[in-house]
Design an enzyme around this catalytic site. Structure first.
Site, PDB file in Angstrom:
ATOM      1  N   CYS A 202       0.839  -1.202   0.000  1.00 17.87           N
ATOM      2  CA  CYS A 202       0.000   0.000   0.000  1.00 17.87           C
ATOM      3  C   CYS A 202       0.872   1.249   0.000  1.00 17.87           C
ATOM      4  O   CYS A 202       1.336   1.692   1.056  1.00 17.87           O
ATOM      5  CB  CYS A 202      -0.917  -0.021   1.225  1.00 17.87           C
ATOM      6  SG  CYS A 202      -1.950   1.439   1.398  1.00 17.87           S
TER       7      CYS A 202
ATOM      8  N   CYS B   4      -0.421   4.207   1.940  1.00 18.40           N
ATOM      9  CA  CYS B   4      -0.186   4.091   3.387  1.00 18.40           C
ATOM     10  C   CYS B   4       1.275   4.370   3.744  1.00 18.40           C
ATOM     11  O   CYS B   4       1.571   4.997   4.751  1.00 18.40           O
ATOM     12  CB  CYS B   4      -0.506   2.680   3.876  1.00 18.40           C
ATOM     13  SG  CYS B   4      -2.065   2.017   3.313  1.00 18.40           S
ATOM     14  N   ASP B   5       2.201   3.875   2.925  1.00 19.74           N
ATOM     15  CA  ASP B   5       3.590   3.776   3.389  1.00 19.74           C
ATOM     16  C   ASP B   5       4.619   4.625   2.642  1.00 19.74           C
ATOM     17  O   ASP B   5       5.774   4.691   3.073  1.00 19.74           O
ATOM     18  CB  ASP B   5       4.043   2.300   3.311  1.00 19.74           C
ATOM     19  CG  ASP B   5       3.244   1.410   4.255  1.00 19.74           C
ATOM     20  OD1 ASP B   5       2.723   1.942   5.249  1.00 19.74           O
ATOM     21  OD2 ASP B   5       3.142   0.207   3.991  1.00 19.74           O
TER      22      ASP B   5
END
Ligand code: FAD
Length: 360
Positions: A162, A165-166
């Site tokens: 992701c 997300c990261d």
């Protein structure tokens, strides 16, 4: 004898626990089945930095534990068990929680769709453990992995599925993205905002992504592309530090190279966990459960058929009246903790209104 519940929630990710929390606060006495992965996908992440309300971030497992406690505090009954079969053909719906003798719960998770169908058929020979007036399906999705033996040990430790997300954790790091569709292009572009060292690895010699996304990637100064290349090994002590790449040359020969890598992002797709509902709920061509708010043509059709006075009734309802779905198992697009939690809330509110309508 079967126990009769007003609402059964299947799944314990952000959508399931949020549905449990809202349903419990609305006095619906929900019973929530966690499945094998109690807490869902966020149990695999250390830092959750994009859930609103946590300015310092929060550890994924802590966040999920607190959400579970919050749902329990208001009366949700949480069972650390699997739902192994369902019959959604008539109300009250029938649900089974047992497994055939000799089948372990962790095996059930790995089982193919065919094996799951066999298991369902076997357990359905007995009376169901549960009857439910309404069901919320929150069984989530799993990221498609490369299939390398040790890759799961690096998930959340340099290996990510992701980029939204990261990506921010990889400022000025050397990162690789695997994939050739729109998601891979989006991930590479997201990473290129944080580092000028992004390499996109694709197993073929052309992308299947849309032309506009391909152009953006191919013209981006921070992104290199390595065609005909696959990752064959991930290495590192506590986190990813090196990957081995196999490249097929124009003459068909294969060469292997090792590259230092601080991040490896897999963008090769997600698989919704919906096999349990096969042939009972409408799903799209990838297996995502269709609701009246799905961002697909099938979702639009369901919504249109359920529109009255200009409003779509019970947007989280599936093709079966009384069965609702929320989170990554329906989400073809966003797949975030906050969107899953939001849908869990919507599903519980829809169930509350729908049950009131049935009971009055
Ligand atoms: C490593 C990693 C890091 C991530 N980081 C972030 C991040 O930083 N920010 C963010 O917003 N998102 C992040 N995500 C995405 C986020 O975790 C998901 O969008 C979110 O968890 C989806 O929630 P969900 O409720 O739909 O289901 P999931 O979290 O997928 O949970 C599904 C649940 O269903 C249960 N289940 C399945 N089958 C059955 C069954 N038969 N019976 C009973 N239960 C069943 C499972 O046990 C599980 O509890 C990350 C994902 C991963 C994998």
């Amino acid at each position: 004898m079967s126990e009769h519940k007003r609402l059964v929630v299947i799944g314990s990710g952000p959508s399931g626990y949020t549905a449990g929390l809202y349903a419990a606060r609305a006095q619906m006495a929900p019973e929530l089945y966690t499945g094998v992965e109690s807490g869902g996908q966020l149990m695999y992440t250390s830092d959750l930095e994009n859930f609103p309300g946590f300015s310092e971030g929060v550890m994924g497992p802590k966040f999920m534990w607190d959400l579970r406690q919050q749902a329990t505090k208001f009366g949700a009954v949480i069972k650390d068990q699997l739902i192994t079969a369902v019959d959604l053909s008539v109300r009250p719906f029938k649900l089974w929680t047992s497994l055939p003798t000799g089948v372990r719960a962790d095996e059930y998770k790995q089982a193919s769709a065919e094996r799951l169908a066999e298991i369902s058929a076997q357990v359905k020979q007995q009376a169901p453990e549960l009857l439910a007036d309404a069901v919320i399906v929150s069984t989530g999705a799993t990221s498609i992995m490369l299939g390398l033996p040790n890759e799961m040990t690096y998930l959340g430790k340099g290996l990510s599925t992701c980029a939204v997300c990261d990506a921010a954790f990889f400022k000025q790091k050397k990162v690789f993205v695997v994939g050739g569709g729109d998601s891979a292009m989006e991930d590479a572009l997201a990473l290129a905002k944080f580092t000028d060292n992004v390499t996109l690895l694709h197993r073929r010699d052309s992308f299947r992504a849309s032309k506009i996304m391909q152009d953006r990637v191919l013209q981006h100064p921070h992104i290199k592309v390595r065609w005909n290349s696959v990752v064959t090994e991930v290495k590192g002590d506590t986190k990813v530090s090196e990957i081995e790449i196999e490249t097929t040359q124009p003459d068909g020969s294969k060469t292997k190279t090792s590259e230092t890598a601080e991040g490896l992002f897999l963008a090769i797709g997600h698989r919704p966990v919906s096999a349990l509902f096969k042939d009972q709920l409408l799903v799209d061509q990838h297996g995502y459960i269709v609701t009246r708010q799905s961002y697909t043509s099938a979702g639009l059709q369901l919504a249109e058929a359920a529109t009255s006075a200009g409003l779509v009734q019970f947007p989280t309802m599936t093709s079966v009246e009384g069965v609702f779905a929320a989170g990554d198992v329906v989400d073809v697009r966003y797949k975030q903790a906050v969107t899953a939690a939001g849908m869990g809330c919507q599903a519980a509110l829809d169930v509350e209104r729908w049950l009131e309508r049935q009971e009055n």
